[in-house]
Design a protein around this motif. Structure first.
Motif, short mmCIF file in Angstrom:
data_model
loop_
_atom_site.label_atom_id
_atom_site.label_comp_id
_atom_site.label_asym_id
_atom_site.label_seq_id
_atom_site.Cartn_x
_atom_site.Cartn_y
_atom_site.Cartn_z
N ASN A 28 0.24 12.34 -4.98
CA ASN A 28 1.31 12.08 -5.95
C ASN A 28 0.80 11.01 -6.92
OD1 ASN A 28 3.57 13.73 -4.74
ND2 ASN A 28 3.10 12.39 -3.02
N THR A 72 3.38 8.44 -7.97
CA THR A 72 4.21 8.89 -9.08
C THR A 72 5.42 7.98 -9.24
OG1 THR A 72 3.53 11.17 -8.64
CG2 THR A 72 5.49 10.84 -10.01
N GLY A 73 5.70 7.59 -10.47
CA GLY A 73 6.86 6.75 -10.75
C GLY A 73 6.58 5.27 -10.71
N SER A 74 5.39 4.88 -10.24
CA SER A 74 5.06 3.46 -10.18
C SER A 74 4.65 2.96 -11.56
CB SER A 74 3.91 3.23 -9.19
OG SER A 74 2.73 3.86 -9.64
N ALA A 75 4.71 1.65 -11.74
CA ALA A 75 4.26 1.04 -12.98
C ALA A 75 2.79 0.65 -12.85
CB ALA A 75 5.11 -0.19 -13.29
N CYS A 76 2.05 0.79 -13.91
CA CYS A 76 0.64 0.43 -13.89
C CYS A 76 0.51 -1.09 -13.84
CB CYS A 76 -0.06 0.96 -15.13
SG CYS A 76 -1.81 0.54 -15.21
N PRO A 128 0.07 8.63 -10.06
CA PRO A 128 0.90 8.03 -11.11
C PRO A 128 0.61 8.67 -12.46
CG PRO A 128 -0.26 6.34 -9.81
CD PRO A 128 -0.85 7.66 -9.44
N GLU A 129 1.63 8.78 -13.26
CA GLU A 129 1.46 9.38 -14.59
C GLU A 129 0.45 8.57 -15.42
OE1 GLU A 129 5.55 10.27 -12.98
OE2 GLU A 129 4.25 8.50 -13.14
N TRP A 130 0.51 7.25 -15.31
CA TRP A 130 -0.37 6.39 -16.09
C TRP A 130 -1.84 6.56 -15.68
CZ3 TRP A 130 -2.86 3.30 -12.69
CH2 TRP A 130 -2.19 2.91 -11.52
#
Length: 242
Positions: A55, A9-13, A57-59
């Motif tokens: 957790n 979570t919070g990482s960039a794709c 990632p949103e992406w």
């Protein structure tokens, strides 16, 4: 972007190069391992992005609303669920075909995988308890092994695919690797009760695709212990980024 560490979570794709095949995975997920084995068996170029399944990632959830691995992505195409991913790869990359041509044989193999799903459920119960705590599930695991012993014996040739590794072998193998690692049924006891499965278990690691996807048994057991401690460490053994 080469890394085995999981994206959370919070990482960039990470950017995906046009025309490149990516598989979203988790290093110790047997479902993802199925697809990785198919990719290795068919020598399909690809890259791996590992996901923190606790957790996410949103992406990643935007790509796969189920939030599960494996997930395939190439350009604007996304495919998920392990059996679907494996069948998709076998059709899109037809060299070294892994599924039988006969429709009945295809159906028979898929039915075996469906029955096997109950084995997976019981195996998880056994791995998360002691034989004394859960004797019923342990007996169910042994019953499933007996059923699969009958299947592989009927196929002849030493593999579920007959004389060579086929899709069904790759769909079943990850859980047998875990079963051996966790010593749910010690390998030395397989030979007397499940001789054909024992031969298969000894032969599978000889295949290059299985060797490429081989798990580290010590790290696997460390992950199991971290799950039991409610601190799931998907990056176990990765002290340095690699």
């Amino acid at each position: 972007m080469p890394t085995q560490k999981s994206f959370a979570t919070g990482s960039a794709c990470p950017d995906l190069e046009a025309g490149k095949l990516r598989v979203y995975s988790m290093r110790f997920c047997p479902y993802a391992q199925r697809t990785l084995l198919v990719l290795a068996q068919k020598n399909i170029p690809h890259e791996v992005v590992n996901i923190n399944l606790k957790n996410k990632p949103e992406w990643f959830l935007q790509k796969n609303p189920l939030g599960r691995v494996p997930t395939l992505e190439k350009d604007d195409k996304i495919v998920y669920e392990s059996a679907i991913c494996c069948d998709y790869l076998d059709q899109v990359y037809p060299d070294n075909k892994l599924t039988p041509d006969d429709p009945y044989c295809q159906a028979r193999d898929k039915m075996t995988v469906e029955v096997f799903s109950q084995f997976v459920s019981d195996l998880h119960k056994v791995m998360n308890s002691t034989p004394q705590e859960n004797p019923e599930s342990l007996q169910k695991v042994k019953n499933h092994l007996s059923q699969l012993e009958s299947v592989i014996t009927a196929r002849q040739g030493g593999y579920f695919g007959g004389n060579a590794v086929q899709m069904l072998d790759l769909m079943l193998w990850p859980w047998y690797e875990y079963l051996i690692f966790a010593k749910v049924v010690p390998l030395e006891r397989l030979s007397g009760v499940y001789p054909a499965l024992c031969v298969w278990t000894e032969k599978m690691p000889e295949w290059p695709s299985v060797q490429k996807c081989r798990l580290d048994s010590r790290q696997f057991l460390e992950l199991v212990n971290s799950i039991k401690s409610s601190i799931t460490d998907y990056d176990v053994g990765l002290d340095q980024d690699s």
